[in-house]
Motif scaffolding. Structure first.
Motif, PDB file in Angstrom:
ATOM      1  N   PRO A 365      16.254 -19.937  -4.601  1.00 49.91           N
ATOM      2  CA  PRO A 365      16.287 -20.563  -3.178  1.00 49.91           C
ATOM      3  C   PRO A 365      17.117 -19.703  -2.221  1.00 49.91           C
ATOM      4  CG  PRO A 365      17.853 -21.420  -4.930  1.00 49.91           C
ATOM      5  CD  PRO A 365      17.063 -20.468  -5.535  1.00 49.91           C
ATOM      6  N   LEU A 366      16.886 -20.002  -0.894  1.00 50.32           N
ATOM      7  CA  LEU A 366      17.395 -19.864   0.283  1.00 50.32           C
ATOM      8  C   LEU A 366      18.659 -20.566   0.462  1.00 50.32           C
ATOM      9  CD1 LEU A 366      14.348 -18.184   2.254  1.00 50.32           C
ATOM     10  CD2 LEU A 366      15.746 -17.069   0.669  1.00 50.32           C
ATOM     11  N   ASP A 367      19.500 -19.994   0.814  1.00 50.05           N
ATOM     12  CA  ASP A 367      20.896 -20.698   1.251  1.00 50.05           C
ATOM     13  C   ASP A 367      20.764 -21.242   3.005  1.00 50.05           C
ATOM     14  OD1 ASP A 367      23.197 -22.040   1.702  1.00 50.05           O
ATOM     15  OD2 ASP A 367      24.539 -20.332   1.523  1.00 50.05           O
ATOM     16  N   MET A 368      19.801 -22.220   3.029  1.00 47.74           N
ATOM     17  CA  MET A 368      19.637 -22.908   4.308  1.00 47.74           C
ATOM     18  C   MET A 368      20.912 -23.400   5.098  1.00 47.74           C
ATOM     19  SD  MET A 368      16.589 -21.768   4.365  1.00 47.74           S
ATOM     20  CE  MET A 368      15.973 -22.561   6.183  1.00 47.74           C
ATOM     21  N   GLU A 369      21.886 -23.756   4.395  1.00 45.67           N
ATOM     22  CA  GLU A 369      23.004 -24.268   5.048  1.00 45.67           C
ATOM     23  C   GLU A 369      23.697 -23.212   6.063  1.00 45.67           C
ATOM     24  OE1 GLU A 369      25.589 -26.092   2.268  1.00 45.67           O
ATOM     25  OE2 GLU A 369      24.380 -27.667   1.935  1.00 45.67           O
ATOM     26  N   ASN A 370      23.422 -21.737   5.390  1.00 44.68           N
ATOM     27  CA  ASN A 370      24.119 -20.872   6.109  1.00 44.68           C
ATOM     28  C   ASN A 370      22.999 -19.852   6.930  1.00 44.68           C
ATOM     29  OD1 ASN A 370      26.788 -21.004   5.298  1.00 44.68           O
ATOM     30  ND2 ASN A 370      26.162 -20.723   3.292  1.00 44.68           N
ATOM     31  N   ASN A 371      22.016 -20.508   7.474  1.00 51.01           N
ATOM     32  CA  ASN A 371      21.164 -19.800   8.006  1.00 51.01           C
ATOM     33  C   ASN A 371      21.572 -19.527   9.662  1.00 51.01           C
ATOM     34  OD1 ASN A 371      19.341 -21.570  10.004  1.00 51.01           O
ATOM     35  ND2 ASN A 371      19.918 -22.922   8.147  1.00 51.01           N
ATOM     36  N   GLN A 372      20.963 -18.392  10.182  1.00 49.79           N
ATOM     37  CA  GLN A 372      21.231 -18.259  11.619  1.00 49.79           C
ATOM     38  C   GLN A 372      19.635 -18.177  12.248  1.00 49.79           C
ATOM     39  OE1 GLN A 372      23.156 -14.413  11.904  1.00 49.79           O
ATOM     40  NE2 GLN A 372      24.661 -15.000  10.485  1.00 49.79           N
ATOM     41  N   VAL A 373      19.585 -18.820  13.428  1.00 55.40           N
ATOM     42  CA  VAL A 373      18.093 -19.091  13.965  1.00 55.40           C
ATOM     43  C   VAL A 373      18.250 -18.777  15.551  1.00 55.40           C
ATOM     44  CG1 VAL A 373      16.524 -20.724  14.541  1.00 55.40           C
ATOM     45  CG2 VAL A 373      17.956 -21.223  12.605  1.00 55.40           C
ATOM     46  N   TYR A 374      16.960 -17.881  15.708  1.00 57.62           N
ATOM     47  CA  TYR A 374      16.836 -17.394  17.015  1.00 57.62           C
ATOM     48  C   TYR A 374      15.335 -17.846  17.447  1.00 57.62           C
ATOM     49  CZ  TYR A 374      15.428 -14.023  20.754  1.00 57.62           C
ATOM     50  OH  TYR A 374      14.752 -13.480  21.705  1.00 57.62           O
ATOM     51  N   SER A 375      15.322 -18.581  18.487  1.00 59.01           N
ATOM     52  CA  SER A 375      13.910 -18.857  18.813  1.00 59.01           C
ATOM     53  C   SER A 375      13.578 -18.913  20.283  1.00 59.01           C
ATOM     54  CB  SER A 375      13.663 -20.480  18.561  1.00 59.01           C
ATOM     55  OG  SER A 375      14.718 -21.319  19.090  1.00 59.01           O
ATOM     56  N   ILE A 376      12.349 -18.734  20.578  1.00 58.84           N
ATOM     57  CA  ILE A 376      11.864 -18.579  22.063  1.00 58.84           C
ATOM     58  C   ILE A 376      10.769 -19.675  22.053  1.00 58.84           C
ATOM     59  CG2 ILE A 376      10.807 -17.017  23.778  1.00 58.84           C
ATOM     60  CD1 ILE A 376      12.079 -14.815  22.364  1.00 58.84           C
ATOM     61  N   GLU A 377      10.863 -20.400  23.330  1.00 58.97           N
ATOM     62  CA  GLU A 377       9.921 -21.189  23.753  1.00 58.97           C
ATOM     63  C   GLU A 377       8.204 -20.480  24.104  1.00 58.97           C
ATOM     64  OE1 GLU A 377       9.785 -24.361  23.637  1.00 58.97           O
ATOM     65  OE2 GLU A 377      11.880 -24.650  23.011  1.00 58.97           O
ATOM     66  N   ALA A 378       7.444 -20.910  23.629  1.00 56.33           N
ATOM     67  CA  ALA A 378       6.039 -20.298  24.106  1.00 56.33           C
ATOM     68  C   ALA A 378       6.089 -20.126  25.543  1.00 56.33           C
ATOM     69  CB  ALA A 378       4.903 -21.258  23.522  1.00 56.33           C
ATOM     70  N   SER A 379       6.423 -20.951  26.354  1.00 54.68           N
ATOM     71  CA  SER A 379       6.318 -20.790  27.902  1.00 54.68           C
ATOM     72  C   SER A 379       7.134 -19.468  28.279  1.00 54.68           C
ATOM     73  CB  SER A 379       6.909 -22.085  28.450  1.00 54.68           C
ATOM     74  OG  SER A 379       8.263 -22.435  28.091  1.00 54.68           O
ATOM     75  N   HIS A 380       8.420 -19.363  27.599  1.00 54.13           N
ATOM     76  CA  HIS A 380       9.146 -18.292  28.142  1.00 54.13           C
ATOM     77  C   HIS A 380       8.391 -16.902  27.543  1.00 54.13           C
ATOM     78  CE1 HIS A 380      13.025 -21.060  28.484  1.00 54.13           C
ATOM     79  NE2 HIS A 380      12.050 -20.866  29.405  1.00 54.13           N
ATOM     80  N   ALA A 381       7.879 -17.024  26.218  1.00 55.54           N
ATOM     81  CA  ALA A 381       7.309 -15.874  25.908  1.00 55.54           C
ATOM     82  C   ALA A 381       5.982 -15.459  26.685  1.00 55.54           C
ATOM     83  CB  ALA A 381       6.955 -16.264  24.503  1.00 55.54           C
ATOM     84  N   GLU A 382       5.269 -16.399  27.283  1.00 60.96           N
ATOM     85  CA  GLU A 382       4.057 -16.151  28.062  1.00 60.96           C
ATOM     86  C   GLU A 382       4.536 -15.737  29.478  1.00 60.96           C
ATOM     87  OE1 GLU A 382       0.106 -15.856  28.945  1.00 60.96           O
ATOM     88  OE2 GLU A 382       1.186 -16.677  27.000  1.00 60.96           O
ATOM     89  N   GLN A 383       5.727 -15.700  29.666  1.00 65.84           N
ATOM     90  CA  GLN A 383       6.317 -15.125  31.073  1.00 65.84           C
ATOM     91  C   GLN A 383       6.437 -13.703  30.735  1.00 65.84           C
ATOM     92  OE1 GLN A 383       9.726 -17.694  32.420  1.00 65.84           O
ATOM     93  NE2 GLN A 383       8.275 -18.765  33.694  1.00 65.84           N
ATOM     94  N   PHE A 384       7.068 -13.376  29.636  1.00 63.40           N
ATOM     95  CA  PHE A 384       7.618 -12.222  29.102  1.00 63.40           C
ATOM     96  C   PHE A 384       6.251 -11.315  29.000  1.00 63.40           C
ATOM     97  CE2 PHE A 384      11.525 -14.109  26.878  1.00 63.40           C
ATOM     98  CZ  PHE A 384      12.157 -14.126  28.076  1.00 63.40           C
ATOM     99  N   LYS A 385       5.365 -11.825  28.621  1.00 64.52           N
ATOM    100  CA  LYS A 385       4.031 -11.105  28.338  1.00 64.52           C
ATOM    101  C   LYS A 385       3.518 -10.780  29.734  1.00 64.52           C
ATOM    102  CE  LYS A 385       1.214 -12.864  25.106  1.00 64.52           C
ATOM    103  NZ  LYS A 385       0.250 -13.778  24.538  1.00 64.52           N
ATOM    104  N   GLU A 386       3.403 -11.574  30.598  1.00 64.18           N
ATOM    105  CA  GLU A 386       3.231 -11.265  31.947  1.00 64.18           C
ATOM    106  C   GLU A 386       3.848 -10.237  32.530  1.00 64.18           C
ATOM    107  OE1 GLU A 386       2.967 -14.866  33.820  1.00 64.18           O
ATOM    108  OE2 GLU A 386       1.275 -15.706  32.914  1.00 64.18           O
ATOM    109  N   TYR A 387       5.067 -10.586  32.328  1.00 63.22           N
ATOM    110  CA  TYR A 387       5.957  -9.293  33.058  1.00 63.22           C
ATOM    111  C   TYR A 387       5.790  -7.979  32.458  1.00 63.22           C
ATOM    112  CZ  TYR A 387       8.687 -13.306  35.227  1.00 63.22           C
ATOM    113  OH  TYR A 387       8.910 -14.280  35.945  1.00 63.22           O
ATOM    114  N   SER A 388       5.583  -7.976  31.060  1.00 63.52           N
ATOM    115  CA  SER A 388       5.535  -6.736  30.378  1.00 63.52           C
ATOM    116  C   SER A 388       4.125  -6.015  30.873  1.00 63.52           C
ATOM    117  CB  SER A 388       5.273  -6.972  28.841  1.00 63.52           C
ATOM    118  OG  SER A 388       6.486  -7.437  28.400  1.00 63.52           O
ATOM    119  N   LEU A 389       2.966  -6.748  31.117  1.00 61.57           N
ATOM    120  CA  LEU A 389       1.946  -6.308  31.602  1.00 61.57           C
ATOM    121  C   LEU A 389       2.167  -5.751  33.089  1.00 61.57           C
ATOM    122  CD1 LEU A 389      -1.136  -5.768  31.506  1.00 61.57           C
ATOM    123  CD2 LEU A 389      -1.655  -8.198  32.306  1.00 61.57           C
ATOM    124  N   LEU A 390       2.834  -6.459  33.947  1.00 57.98           N
ATOM    125  CA  LEU A 390       3.209  -6.238  35.408  1.00 57.98           C
ATOM    126  C   LEU A 390       3.874  -4.787  35.195  1.00 57.98           C
ATOM    127  CD1 LEU A 390       3.118  -6.632  38.274  1.00 57.98           C
ATOM    128  CD2 LEU A 390       5.023  -7.951  38.104  1.00 57.98           C
TER     129      LEU A 390
END
Length: 542
Positions: A365-390
């Protein structure tokens, strides 16, 4: 024939561009998507490219594995010539389970690649002292000092493989699992899944996925008992979940392994499920838990996931036609085609059951009590995709302008720009071919590839043109070889400098290094020689 021989490098470049275009734009053109589900954003995209967290949104979780390990124990289990005493290993594992009151899934005794024996327990409920004491009961000379936190590399590799299979089976396109380590040699499992929230990913990883079929049947004294009759590792094949047309709920069609089918069939006959137990299961729940408060005798096959009973159903039969699961088991014919249905109360748990069966259970099993989470909202990611293309378009325009202003000769500048862009197209095609989830670090790598690629092409053009007349093919070839040696040396330096970043677990730097190194190889082996051939045809007398 002579034209092909003289321009084979250009033809090779065209061939690679063709393959890249097929991989990029034709659905299933080279490698089809083999996941059960599908990522809607990928399916609706005009290309076959997959995107990582930075360009698609999603979650990354970094989590340690629960467990303790005792290494280099029980040397008597492996002889000097490397022969393993399986009975001794089974004795060790059985003693650990009995002494520590653990399920078989929570212990592991195995021989490592170096020939040493390790013992692992996968629970937080056991102390180092208790672990050492259990080993001593198995005639192993071990103390608390011989036990460390964490699990073996072999176990971590199995966990990563299982998680990756879970991700693919769930149709989470672009998801990946890998290992990271700290300088203190603490190991973590890192899981990245685009288009999934943190709570959903935690839920997926917190499920160990141990699937069992238990027989619930009456005993001679009037009570009922549970007995495990089938485990997930004895399932050979799984079909997608289906809705039960004869009642509520869903089921997952499965096929039992040929070596396990006769034993399962015999148990069902011996326990009465194919005779007096046919259709004798009325246990129902509230959608969450099965209610075991009942009257009368019950013969139920329980679907159990991670110790939780999610469904109960009886052995079916059709007495009028003489067909059905119970009849085929009574006749001994079922083992020839060992298929049956595992029940689930709703579509969500049926899909989860199917994924767990396909992927297998997590080794620890994984020790989920000591997990570290990093997340990005889909709307922000869509902006990053547009900026990357630009940014990519701006870099192309800027480079094109600088190159043309330097040479003011379309015979030199235009092939240079086209060749540099071809390098990016080939890289994108390769990424689509291997289904590499592109992230912001990869975008930085593509920009670096454009820059270094144009630098090399400028070196070629300057070396060829700076010393005067180049109308002679022999003179051109001599100058081109001199330039190519410079380019080769620079490429080797770049590869050596970036290789540590490509192999070490350094997060986003790894993606940047991989794309840059691939771009260097494609440039040196394909695009730079092709540009040389193009220049030769345009600048020399044919």
């Amino acid at each position: 024939m002579s034209a092909i021989k003289d321009n084979w490098r250009v033809l090779l470049l065209a061939l690679f561009i063709g393959f890249a275009v097929v991989a990029l734009f034709i659905p299933g053109g080279i490698v089809a998507d083999d996941s059960l589900g599908g990522n809607e954003s990928v399916q609706s995209s005009p290309t076959n490219l997959e995107f990582g967290l930075g360009l698609e949104g999603g979650t990354r979780i970094r989590v340690p594995v629960t467990g303790m390990t005792a290494e280099d124990i029980a040397s008597d289990a492996v002889s000097d010539n490397g022969q393993v005493d399986e009975e001794r290993l089974e004795e060790l594992e059985s003693t650990l389970q009995n002494e520590l009151d653990l399920d078989p899934a929570d212990t592991n005794v195995n021989v490592q690649d170096d020939g040493t024996v390790t013992a692992e327990v996968f629970t937080d409920d056991v102390t180092e002292a208790e672990f050492a004491s259990a080993l001593q009961s198995a005639n192993v000379d071990a103390s608390e000092d011989d036990i460390r936190d964490g699990v073996t590399q072999q176990t971590r590799d199995q966990i990563i493989e299982t998680i990756q299979t879970k991700i693919n089976a769930a149709g989470l396109s672009g998801g990946t699992a890998y290992q990271s380590a700290t300088l203190g040699e603490d190991y973590y499992i890192v899981v990245e899944v685009p288009n999934m929230g943190a709570s959903e990913l935690r839920s997926l990883l917190s499920e160990r996925g141990v699937v069992e079929v238990q027989a619930y049947y009456p005993t001679e004294n009037g009570t009922h008992t549970n007995e495990t009759v089938l485990t997930g590792d004895r399932i050979a094949d799984i079909d997608p979940p289906e809705q039960n047309q004869r009642g509520d709920g869903y089921f997952v069609p499965v096929q039992v392994r040929e070596d396990a089918a006769p034993g399962f069939q015999q148990q069902m006959n011996d326990l009465g499920f194919t005779s007096e137990g046919v259709g004798q299961c009325s246990l129902r729940g509230d959608g969450e838990d099965i209610n075991f408060n009942h009257e009368g005798q019950q013969y139920c096959l329980l679907t159990v996931v991670d110790g939780e009973v999610i469904d109960a159903h009886s052995m079916g039969d059709d007495s009028r036609s003489g067909t059905g699961l119970a009849t085929s088991m009574r006749n001994g014919e079922w083992a020839n085609d060992p298929t049956f249905q595992m029940g689930a109360p709703d579509q969500e748990r049926a899909q989860s059951l199917s994924v767990n069966l396909r992927a297998g259970s997590l080794r620890a099993p994984l020790d989920m009590e000591n997990n570290q989470v990093y997340s990005i909202e889909a709307s922000h990611a869509e902006q990053f995709k547009e900026y990357s293309l630009l940014i990519g378009l701006l870099s192309v325009i800027t480079v094109s302008g600088v190159v043309y202003s330097r040479y003011t000769d379309t015979r030199v500048a235009l092939p240079m720009i086209v060749t540099a862009m071809a390098e990016v197209v080939i890289l994108l095609g390769f990424a689509a071919l291997i289904r590499m989830p592109l992230d912001l670090s990869h975008v930085a790598g593509f920009i670096a590839v454009v820059g270094t690629g144009v630098d090399d092409l400028v070196i070629i053009a300057d070396e060829v043109m700076d010393e005067g007349d180049v109308s002679s093919v022999r003179v051109f070839q001599s100058r081109f070889r001199k330039a190519f040696w410079v380019i080769g040396a620079a490429a080797a330096t770049t590869v050596v400098a970036l290789s540590p970043l490509a192999v070490l677990s350094l997060g986003d730097l790894k993606g940047f290094a991989i794309i840059t190194i691939l771009g260097v190889f494609i440039g040196v082996l394909i695009t730079r020689p092709a540009y040389g051939d193009i220049l030769r045809r345009l600048l020399t007398d044919r």
